[in-house]
Motif scaffolding. Structure first.
Motif, short mmCIF file in Angstrom:
data_model
loop_
_atom_site.label_atom_id
_atom_site.label_comp_id
_atom_site.label_asym_id
_atom_site.label_seq_id
_atom_site.Cartn_x
_atom_site.Cartn_y
_atom_site.Cartn_z
N ASP A 147 -19.37 -4.23 -2.16
CA ASP A 147 -20.45 -3.30 -2.55
C ASP A 147 -20.36 -2.96 -4.05
OD1 ASP A 147 -21.52 -3.21 0.01
OD2 ASP A 147 -20.35 -1.44 0.60
N VAL A 148 -19.13 -2.83 -4.54
CA VAL A 148 -18.94 -2.51 -5.97
C VAL A 148 -19.48 -3.66 -6.84
CG1 VAL A 148 -17.17 -2.25 -7.77
CG2 VAL A 148 -17.01 -0.92 -5.64
N PHE A 149 -19.15 -4.89 -6.47
CA PHE A 149 -19.63 -6.03 -7.26
C PHE A 149 -21.15 -6.14 -7.17
CE2 PHE A 149 -15.25 -7.97 -6.47
CZ PHE A 149 -14.77 -7.52 -7.68
N ALA A 150 -21.69 -5.90 -5.96
CA ALA A 150 -23.15 -5.97 -5.79
C ALA A 150 -23.85 -4.92 -6.66
CB ALA A 150 -23.51 -5.77 -4.32
N ALA A 151 -23.15 -3.80 -6.92
CA ALA A 151 -23.72 -2.74 -7.76
C ALA A 151 -23.52 -3.05 -9.25
CB ALA A 151 -23.09 -1.40 -7.40
N GLY A 152 -22.86 -4.16 -9.56
CA GLY A 152 -22.73 -4.59 -10.96
C GLY A 152 -21.59 -3.93 -11.71
N ALA A 153 -20.58 -3.43 -10.98
CA ALA A 153 -19.45 -2.78 -11.67
C ALA A 153 -18.22 -3.67 -11.62
CB ALA A 153 -19.15 -1.43 -11.01
N ASP A 154 -17.31 -3.45 -12.57
CA ASP A 154 -16.00 -4.09 -12.54
C ASP A 154 -15.06 -3.23 -11.69
OD1 ASP A 154 -16.76 -6.23 -14.18
OD2 ASP A 154 -16.52 -4.99 -15.98
N LEU A 155 -13.92 -3.82 -11.30
CA LEU A 155 -13.14 -3.19 -10.24
C LEU A 155 -11.64 -3.17 -10.55
CD1 LEU A 155 -12.93 -2.14 -7.29
CD2 LEU A 155 -12.90 -4.53 -6.54
N LEU A 156 -11.05 -2.00 -10.28
CA LEU A 156 -9.58 -1.89 -10.14
C LEU A 156 -9.34 -1.59 -8.67
CD1 LEU A 156 -6.63 -1.58 -10.96
CD2 LEU A 156 -7.14 0.70 -11.82
N LEU A 157 -8.77 -2.55 -7.96
CA LEU A 157 -8.61 -2.47 -6.51
C LEU A 157 -7.14 -2.24 -6.19
CD1 LEU A 157 -9.66 -2.93 -3.59
CD2 LEU A 157 -9.33 -5.38 -3.96
N GLU A 158 -6.86 -1.16 -5.45
CA GLU A 158 -5.46 -0.87 -5.12
C GLU A 158 -4.82 -2.02 -4.33
OE1 GLU A 158 -2.84 0.50 -5.61
OE2 GLU A 158 -3.37 2.20 -6.85
N LYS A 159 -3.52 -2.07 -4.41
CA LYS A 159 -2.76 -3.05 -3.63
C LYS A 159 -2.51 -2.49 -2.24
CE LYS A 159 1.03 -0.69 -3.35
NZ LYS A 159 1.38 -0.18 -2.04
N PRO A 160 -2.26 -3.27 -1.20
CA PRO A 160 -2.49 -4.71 -1.17
C PRO A 160 -3.99 -4.96 -1.19
CG PRO A 160 -1.92 -3.90 1.02
CD PRO A 160 -1.82 -2.72 0.10
N PRO A 161 -4.45 -5.93 -2.03
CA PRO A 161 -5.90 -6.03 -2.23
C PRO A 161 -6.65 -6.32 -0.94
CG PRO A 161 -4.76 -7.95 -3.18
CD PRO A 161 -3.70 -6.96 -2.79
N VAL A 162 -6.17 -7.30 -0.20
CA VAL A 162 -6.82 -7.71 1.05
C VAL A 162 -5.73 -8.13 2.02
CG1 VAL A 162 -9.08 -8.42 0.15
CG2 VAL A 162 -7.15 -10.00 0.03
N MET A 163 -6.12 -8.42 3.25
CA MET A 163 -5.13 -8.65 4.30
C MET A 163 -4.98 -10.13 4.67
SD MET A 163 -3.64 -5.89 5.56
CE MET A 163 -3.30 -5.41 3.91
N SER A 164 -5.79 -11.01 4.07
CA SER A 164 -5.69 -12.43 4.45
C SER A 164 -6.22 -13.29 3.32
CB SER A 164 -6.52 -12.70 5.71
OG SER A 164 -7.89 -12.57 5.40
N LEU A 165 -5.87 -14.58 3.37
CA LEU A 165 -6.39 -15.51 2.36
C LEU A 165 -7.89 -15.71 2.52
CD1 LEU A 165 -3.55 -18.17 2.15
CD2 LEU A 165 -4.18 -16.45 0.45
#
Ligand code: NAD
Length: 377
Positions: free
Chosen positions: A85-103
């Motif tokens: 949703d953040v990317f779709a809104a055109g913003a850059d992102l600092l995403l907390e770790k762990p970023p995601v749960m799978s490859l």
């Protein structure tokens, strides 16, 4: 001109981001566009952020506050959907770790980064450490050992709905010792391995997971990772220790105490503090201004970490270390494993696992190949 920055997940660890936002706002570097949390969040004396609008829904924040940069500090299982949703809104992102749960989630996120041309920095703040950079330049040879021994009372596992859980709402969350509290150690060890072996990636892991309390995940974890070129990382960490070991990454004869940025290179008699940590938000803002400034923790740098997380998620549940091997912690908040500090050091130093070392409460580990990294950006 100041950059409009918003924070989604302002409670919990979000307070540390509010502090950074207050500091950068006071310095005129950012304008805090909005805060968002599902729960009410009280202003903190260190970070009052007066006049900043508060939202309970991130989509409303994105459309009403129009941030240029967003920090996501919500529980791990919610990261991917909010990030898209953040990317779709055109913003850059600092995403907390762990970023995601799978490859698979990593690939989805990487594709969104590529399609939108946005920036994605991951909250591994230890990658901003000057001590790690010095260790990587020295690039000592040899196997890598990761040690940490902390004490977390049983209340730690009641801190949040996802604490100690394997899944929430049917999605993996895995609040395990190495995936969450000691995640920085694992990430730094992977980076240190890559300093000597360019393109270093995990190839397989051997894993022993244990728990000392009634939780779904592990609080005591032993992992032997073999990577490209046969280089090995052995991580031995616990949250049930009566004796504190802050956290050490040993590379051959060099040792980095990663939470404190104290470093001892081969041949040096003493640890020295290496000052100069670069904040991840500051680095992201710098990179937006001047793309020649490299991002410290770009999403692609975390693929190996996520591959290990995925393998841990796929592994069998942790084995309990029974009451006969535990003793009460003096503060009354739970139990500890006597001698675990010495054991985690020994395992990290020797590259062995408890089941190979005659540890009475140990069980055979599992071997999990790391697949799919070659296809990941
Ligand atoms: N970098 C670090 O050193 C570090 C340290 C601690 C936590 N973390 C990470 O930070 C993240 C948050 O951890 P935490 O311990 O603060 O968790 P937490 O559960 O204590 O707090 C998360 C906050 O997010 C809010 N939230 C949940 N879903 C939301 C949504 N959809 N929209 C808006 N707000 C929402 C919750 O109400 C809560 O206030 C996790 O990814 C965690 O791994 C990183």
């Amino acid at each position: 001109m100041s950059t409009r920055v918003a924070l989604i997940g302002a409670g919990g660890h979000g307070l540390s981001h509010r502090r950074v936002l207050q500091r950068l706002s006071d310095a005129g570097l950012v304008e805090v566009a909005g805060l968002c949390d599902r729960q009410p969040v009280e202003p903190h004396p260190d970070a009052p952020l007066p006049g900043v609008p508060f939202f309970t829904d991130h989509l409303t924040l994105l459309s009403a506050a129009r941030p240029e940069v967003v920090i996501i500090c919500t529980p791990p299982h919610t990261h991917l959907a909010i990030a898209l949703d953040v990317f779709a809104a055109g913003a850059d992102l600092l995403l907390e770790k762990p970023p995601v749960m799978s490859l698979a989630e990593h690939t989805t996120l990487a594709e969104a980064v590529a399609a939108t041309g946005r920036i994605c920095q991951v909250g591994f703040q230890a990658l901003g450490s000057a001590a790690l950079a010095e260790l990587c330049v020295a690039a000592p040879d040899g196997d890598i050992g990761v040690t940490g021994a902390w004490w977390r009372p049983d209340t730690y596992y009641r801190r949040a709905p996802w604490a100690g859980r394997r899944t929430v709402d049917g999605r993996p969350v895995l609040d395990g010792a190495l995936v969450n509290p000691f995640a920085h150690a694992l990430m730094q060890a992977l980076v240190a391995a890559g300093a000597r072996v360019p393109g270093f990636q995990p190839v397989e892991i051997e894993l022993e997971r244990y728990r000392t309390r009634d939780i779904e995940t592990d609080d005591t974890t032993f992992l032997r990772l073999t990577g490209t070129g046969g280089r090995r990382i052995t991580a031995a960490v616990t949250l049930a220790s009566p004796v504190f070991i802050a956290g050490e990454i040993r590379v051959g004869d060099a040792v980095l105490e990663y939470p404190t940025d104290r470093l001892r290179l081969p041949g040096e008699p003493e640890f020295k503090h290496v000052p100069g940590r670069v904040g991840l938000l500051e680095n992201l803002l710098e990179h937006r201004r001047d793309p020649a400034v490299p991002l410290l923790a770009p999403l692609e740098r975390t693929a190996g970490f996520t591959a290990v997380v995925e393998a841990i998620v796929a592994a069998p549940p942790p084995a309990e270390i029974g009451p006969r091997w535990r003793e009460p912690h003096p503060d009354g908040g739970g139990s500890v494993i006597a001698g675990i500090d010495a054991l985690v050091r020994e395992m990290a130093d020797t590259g062995r696992l408890p089941s190979e070392s005659g540890v009475p409460w140990s069980r055979p580990g599992v071997r999990v190949p790391i697949d799919g990294l070659a296809e990941v950006r």
